[in-house]
Scaffold this motif. Structure first.
Motif, mmCIF file in Angstrom:
data_model
loop_
_atom_site.group_PDB
_atom_site.id
_atom_site.type_symbol
_atom_site.label_atom_id
_atom_site.label_comp_id
_atom_site.label_asym_id
_atom_site.label_seq_id
_atom_site.Cartn_x
_atom_site.Cartn_y
_atom_site.Cartn_z
ATOM 1 N N THR A 84 -2.462 4.009 -98.099
ATOM 2 C CA THR A 84 -2.718 3.542 -96.742
ATOM 3 C C THR A 84 -2.407 2.060 -96.636
ATOM 4 O O THR A 84 -2.572 1.309 -97.598
ATOM 5 C CB THR A 84 -4.185 3.775 -96.328
ATOM 6 O OG1 THR A 84 -4.425 3.165 -95.059
ATOM 7 C CG2 THR A 84 -5.137 3.159 -97.338
ATOM 8 N N LEU A 348 -8.554 -0.472 -94.860
ATOM 9 C CA LEU A 348 -7.822 0.499 -95.682
ATOM 10 C C LEU A 348 -8.651 1.762 -95.896
ATOM 11 O O LEU A 348 -8.139 2.885 -95.792
ATOM 12 C CB LEU A 348 -7.472 -0.128 -97.038
ATOM 13 C CG LEU A 348 -6.483 -1.293 -97.046
ATOM 14 C CD1 LEU A 348 -6.285 -1.793 -98.472
ATOM 15 C CD2 LEU A 348 -5.146 -0.900 -96.435
ATOM 16 N N ALA A 351 -8.908 3.844 -92.714
ATOM 17 C CA ALA A 351 -7.665 4.556 -92.424
ATOM 18 C C ALA A 351 -7.476 5.730 -93.380
ATOM 19 O O ALA A 351 -7.005 6.798 -92.975
ATOM 20 C CB ALA A 351 -6.483 3.593 -92.537
ATOM 21 N N ARG A 352 -7.879 5.566 -94.614
ATOM 22 C CA ARG A 352 -7.711 6.609 -95.640
ATOM 23 C C ARG A 352 -8.739 7.716 -95.480
ATOM 24 O O ARG A 352 -8.446 8.898 -95.679
ATOM 25 C CB ARG A 352 -7.834 5.950 -97.008
ATOM 26 C CG ARG A 352 -7.929 6.868 -98.204
ATOM 27 C CD ARG A 352 -6.610 7.454 -98.580
ATOM 28 N NE ARG A 352 -6.674 8.059 -99.908
ATOM 29 C CZ ARG A 352 -5.894 9.035 -100.321
ATOM 30 N NH1 ARG A 352 -4.968 9.522 -99.526
ATOM 31 N NH2 ARG A 352 -6.001 9.517 -101.535
#
Length: 468
Positions: A84, A348, A351-352
């Motif tokens: 990501t 991050l 988003a992941r």
């Protein structure tokens, strides 16, 4: 930090916010959350008419080229990009404003509580540096890049050292510095504004610092609203001791059962709202706690906060420091700049793992950090963050808890069992018996040898042989 420039601290206007009344909680604990104190989400504007007294800060260009900055190298967050880059995440930077920059192409203006801009003016050269660490886009030939280069920055200007309440200049002596503008009220309003605008992560590289008591109930209501009602990850600075913010005592090895909250002498807000905020300390290039970090029982994690390189709000390139009105250059350092490394990593993770709640993201950041030997301490919390581990470790809802520092009495050793000498005695007896047999055998051989010798002598006389 160099006197040429220091991270913004809401403490500069603490007297203004403290005059609103005292909190009802003990001085060393955050006050209970009072939802009735939640500020409105009105369009941002200064609470009083303001004026700019000081000219805006200048920057020292530097950091361009292929060299990777120390903090970026140490965290190795580029290894997480195979999973990501933070796409789809809106990260609010509540600060001194974020200037428009070619490496922040999607910058969203969120408003201004200091002046009349849309939040994309950075007179103090602080918010842009913070935003760059979070989400500066990659450029060929440049070593510097943001932690989450595909995330989007939302800028809300909440404070400035160059501004003050209008009319104050007439009451000040010639050459006297500006009072600064921005306090707990404007910070709380900015938190609500960011949450209502859809931010998934809020970066607060500012602190309100006080010794004794502090009425920050409006800020407590704001961070609780953002974290719980809006499911936002709030990342806040631990504060710097060179900002007139005294540190708290560390762990006392002579009192291992003591509650560190009982030792609090300096309040740092909003960092001390530990149920809703992840508080960040700074480490140097060797991974040791920075000397300026304000210790506290609310510390959760740490990140690099020294030798900073980031976006230059005055140019299209990078900066490594500022220049004061006397031409002196100052470096960029402080817990202010450790915070965006954590905010970028939170982007991050979100988003992941979009299914994780804000609380679960915070727990994951703590669980995957490189813990100190004691598991937790009031300078680095659970340790330096690990962006790669944060986006790859199994168990998306892992939680951690501060280790119990209770002393435990070790049992006295019991009486030693009687020594068993039987194997030794058997060996000695066996050896003696074998030795005795050998002696008897040698003695018994003497008569036989003597008879054999006499027989050989008699045989030689009868054959006529003579001695030679």
């Amino acid at each position: 930090m160099s006197r040429a420039w220091r991270p913004i601290a809401v403490a500069a206007l603490l007297a203004l916010s403290a005059s609103l009344g005292q909190g009802s909680a003990a001085a060393n604990r955050p006050p209970p959350i009072d939802p009735g104190r939640l500020p409105s989400g009105a369009t941002p504007a200064p609470f009083e008419k303001t004026e700019q007294k000081l000219r805006c800060a200048e920057t020292a260009p530097g950091g361009d080229g292929p060299t990777v900055p120390v903090g970026q190298r140490d965290l190795g967050f580029t290894s997480a990009w195979q999973f990501t880059r933070g796409a789809g995440q809106l990260v609010a930077v509540i600060d001194t404003g974020v200037a428009r920059h070619p490496r922040l192409p999607g910058l969203v203006p969120g408003g201004d509580y200091v002046g009349t801009t849309d939040g994309t003016d950075d007179c103090d050269v602080h918010g842009t540096v913070v935003a760059g660490i979070i989400a500066a886009a990659a450029v060929d030939g440049q070593g510097f890049v943001g932690v989450a280069p595909e995330a989007t920055i939302l800028s809300i200007r909440q404070s400035s050292r160059a501004f003050q309440v209008a009319g104050r200049a007439e009451q000040q002596r010639e050459g006297q510095t500006a009072d600064g503008y921005g306090d707990i009220r404007t910070l709380a309003a900015a938190v609500v504004r960011a949450a209502d605008m859809g931010a998934r992560v809020i970066n607060i590289s500012e602190v309100a610092c006080a010794t004794g008591s502090l009425d920050d109930r409006v800020l407590g209501a704001a961070v609780e609203y953002a974290a719980v009602a809006k499911d936002v990850v709030i990342v806040a600075a631990a504060g710097n001791t060179d900002e007139n913010c005294a540190s708290n005592p560390g762990l006392d090895p002579l009192r291992p059962t003591a509650d560190p909250w009982d030792q609090v002498s300096t309040i740092v807000s909003p960092a001390w709202y530990d149920d809703y905020v992840i508080a960040v300390g700074s480490v140097d290039s060797n991974g040791a706690p920075s000397q300026f970090t304000v210790a506290g029982p609310w510390l959760d994690v740490a990140a690099p906060g020294e030798n900073i390189t980031s976006l230059d709000p005055r140019r299209s390139g990078l900066t490594t420091g500022t220049i004061d009105d006397k031409g002196r250059q100052g470096v960029l350092r402080g817990t202010s700049f450790a915070v965006p490394y954590v905010s970028g990593t939170a982007a991050l993770v979100r988003a992941r793992f979009p299914q994780l709640s804000a609380r679960q993201v915070i727990d994951r950041l703590k669980a995957t950090a490189h813990a100190p030997a004691e598991g937790w301490n009031p300078l680095v919390g659970f340790g330096v963050i690990d962006p790669y581990a944060a986006v790859t470790a199994d168990g998306g809802t892992n939680t951690v808890a501060r280790p119990t520092m209770a002393a435990k009495a070790l049992p006295l050793p019991g009486a030693a069992a009687p020594r068993d000498d039987r194997p030794r005695n058997i060996a000695l007896i066996g050896a003696a018996a074998i030795g005795g047999v050998l002696v008897l055998a040698i003695l018994a051989s003497f008569p036989i040898r003597r008879r054999l010798h006499l027989s050989d002598t008699n045989a030689g006389a009868g054959s006529g042989a003579t001695p030679s």
